[in-house]
Design an enzyme around this catalytic site. Structure first.
Site, mmCIF file in Angstrom:
data_model
loop_
_atom_site.group_PDB
_atom_site.id
_atom_site.type_symbol
_atom_site.label_atom_id
_atom_site.label_comp_id
_atom_site.label_asym_id
_atom_site.label_seq_id
_atom_site.Cartn_x
_atom_site.Cartn_y
_atom_site.Cartn_z
ATOM 1 C CE LYS A 40 30.496 -12.522 6.049
ATOM 2 N NZ LYS A 40 30.814 -13.951 6.164
ATOM 3 C CG HIS A 43 39.252 -11.185 1.169
ATOM 4 N ND1 HIS A 43 39.818 -12.159 0.383
ATOM 5 C CD2 HIS A 43 38.192 -11.753 1.785
ATOM 6 C CE1 HIS A 43 39.140 -13.287 0.520
ATOM 7 N NE2 HIS A 43 38.147 -13.070 1.362
ATOM 8 C CG HIS A 46 36.637 -12.149 -2.654
ATOM 9 N ND1 HIS A 46 36.422 -11.521 -1.456
ATOM 10 C CD2 HIS A 46 35.991 -13.339 -2.578
ATOM 11 C CE1 HIS A 46 35.659 -12.298 -0.694
ATOM 12 N NE2 HIS A 46 35.396 -13.405 -1.343
#
Length: 480
Positions: A40, A43, A46
């Site tokens: 994933k 983003h 994170h």
């Protein structure tokens, strides 16, 4: 006060030997941070978790704790069913080797689209995940390949950020233990079955099921919180931590509240020594090419913009590796922008403001440090082992000395609430004071003993600035 700054090993310790810290219990601190999901987007959240967790780990370490830095990867769950099922159709081993993160992400997006209207794909995903849970060889080896490649890629990016982990853990490690936790909950009478057939723990004060936490799906598979319970229990047995700190965005606050509550209900009194450090959201983090997908894009952009600014600036010094300097300064700009306010606040990402050389930015901190380093270098030989502190009576000198004396209080305050803003604002203020001191306390053209005393003051300020920057996770540059 300026005595220690002539000796390198004592410089590092300045402010850390303060009596303020006598009451601090020093023990083992486990910090869980960054924790991206495989396949994933990595983003903005994170990124925040990564730099905030790194700051907390650095701070605790500098105060004498034994620190365990842990990255808890989202490497299990239904997304792997989708990936595993979709890779056969949309994946290519060739592309996986060339650009692993990008390729896995593309496959994930494609297979999600497909699964929306294709029941067979959904079923294939469920089947693959079940094969994974039952440890079937083919499924496990594909999963392992995805995981290893991803960790490998992330390590490169973390290295650029100046971040490292002692342990790459993940949800997958706690699969079997999660089932054991469910059995423990059952034998303790804490597990109830809901009307939907899911396994829940009743957390309502009155015991009337008005507030429950689901720990088991109706088909008997575990959930994220079940794995988190297992992970916490496993860590206390393995690492005997004195405190465990989870760094995630604020949307997970109730998850951690429930986690700690269930652990306490199970009789794990150490759950009181676990805490969640929540942070707000970042709005508008875009690169020139559009929305940010990977952290690497953000770092590349920070470096490119900084390099451009350095090339435009008339004061930029000749350097062996301007790209490396631009990278380090760009990253300090990212960090300072993120750390200036309370962690819980949301903020809007702003490239231009963040990279300004004047103003309260990471660039300004780096510029101040580089300027001090060059002042000290130019005057090598002037410094003396003995200096006369009575020559530092100007208001500017006194103000800097008083400010440096607050360093221990700032670290103490940071250790109490784990907020980086205290240290950031202390270092920005120090940098403003130093800017005035360059004008008001010239070294060049002063008599030798005055020059020696002033150099010692600048040297002390430079050392505290560098140490503080390192705790924030910033690598000080010597030239820019």
């Amino acid at each position: 006060m300026l005595e220690p700054f002539g000796k390198e090993e004592e410089e590092e310790k300045f402010g850390l030997n303060s009596e303020l810290f006598n009451t601090l219990k020093r023990g083992t601190t486990l910090v869980e941070y960054s924790s991206p999901n495989i396949a994933k987007k990595f983003h903005a959240g994170h990124l925040r978790s990564t730099i905030i967790g790194n700051f907390i780990a650095n701070l605790k370490q500098s105060l004498g704790h034994k620190v365990i830095r842990m990255n808890y990867l989202g490497d299990w769950g239904m997304q792997f069913g989708l990936l595993g099922a979709g890779f056969g159709q949309f994946g290519s081993q060739e592309k996986l080797k060339q650009n692993p993160l990008q390729h896995l992400f593309e496959v994930y997006v494609q297979v999600n689209k497909e699964a929306e209207h294709n029941e067979d794909m959904k079923q294939a995903a469920r089947d693959f995940f079940r094969q994974l849970e039952q440890r079937e060889n083919e499924a496990v080896s594909l999963w392992q390949q995805f995981r290893e490649i991803t960790v490998d890629e992330y390590q490169h990016v973390y290295k650029r950020l100046g971040v490292h982990f002692d342990i790459y853990s993940g949800e997958s490690f706690h699969q079997d233990q999660a089932q054991e936790v469910v059995q423990q909950l059952q034998s303790q009478g804490l597990l109830k079955t809901s009307e939907k057939g899911t396994g829940v723990v009743d957390l309502s004060p009155a015991g009337d099921m008005s507030s429950v936490c689901t720990v088991l799906r109706s088909d008997g598979t575990s959930l994220y919180i079940t794995r988190d319970l297992a992970a916490a229990i496993d860590r206390t047995e393995k690492y005997h931590f004195d405190e465990m700190i989870y760094v995630t965005d604020k949307s997970q606050a109730s998850h951690f509240q429930q986690l700690f509550q269930i652990l306490l209900a199970m009789g794990h009194s150490w759950a009181d020594r676990c805490k969640h450090v929540p942070f707000g959201l970042v709005r508008g983090m875009k690169t020139r090419s559009g929305e940010v997908v990977f952290l690497e894009d953000v770092l590349d952009e920070a470096q490119a913009r900084m390099l451009h600014n350095m090339n435009q600036s008339k004061t930029t010094k000749e350097m062996d590796n301007p790209e490396d300097t631009a990278e380090k300064v760009g990253i300090s700009a990212l960090i300072v922008q993120d750390f200036k306010g309370p962690l819980l606040s949301d903020y809007t990402f702003d490239w231009d403001r963040m990279l300004q050389a004047q103003g309260d930015t990471g660039v300004f901190l780096q510029y101040t440090h580089a300027r001090l380093r060059s002042l000290i270098q130019r005057n090598e030989g002037v410094e003396a082992a003995v200096f006369d502190p009575s020559l530092l009576l100007e208001q500017t000198s006194v103000t800097i000395l008083q400010h440096l004396l607050r360093y221990d209080e700032v670290l103490y305050q940071s250790a109490q609430d784990l907020q980086p803003k205290h240290l950031v604002n202390f270092l920005l203020k120090l940098s403003h004071l130093i800017a005035s001191a360059h004008r008001e306390l010239p070294v060049k053209g002063s008599s030798q003993d005055v020059a020696q005393a002033r150099l010692r003051l600048f040297g002390g300020a430079c050392s505290v600035l560098a140490n503080g920057m390192k705790i924030l996770g910033i690598t000080p540059v010597a030239k820019m």
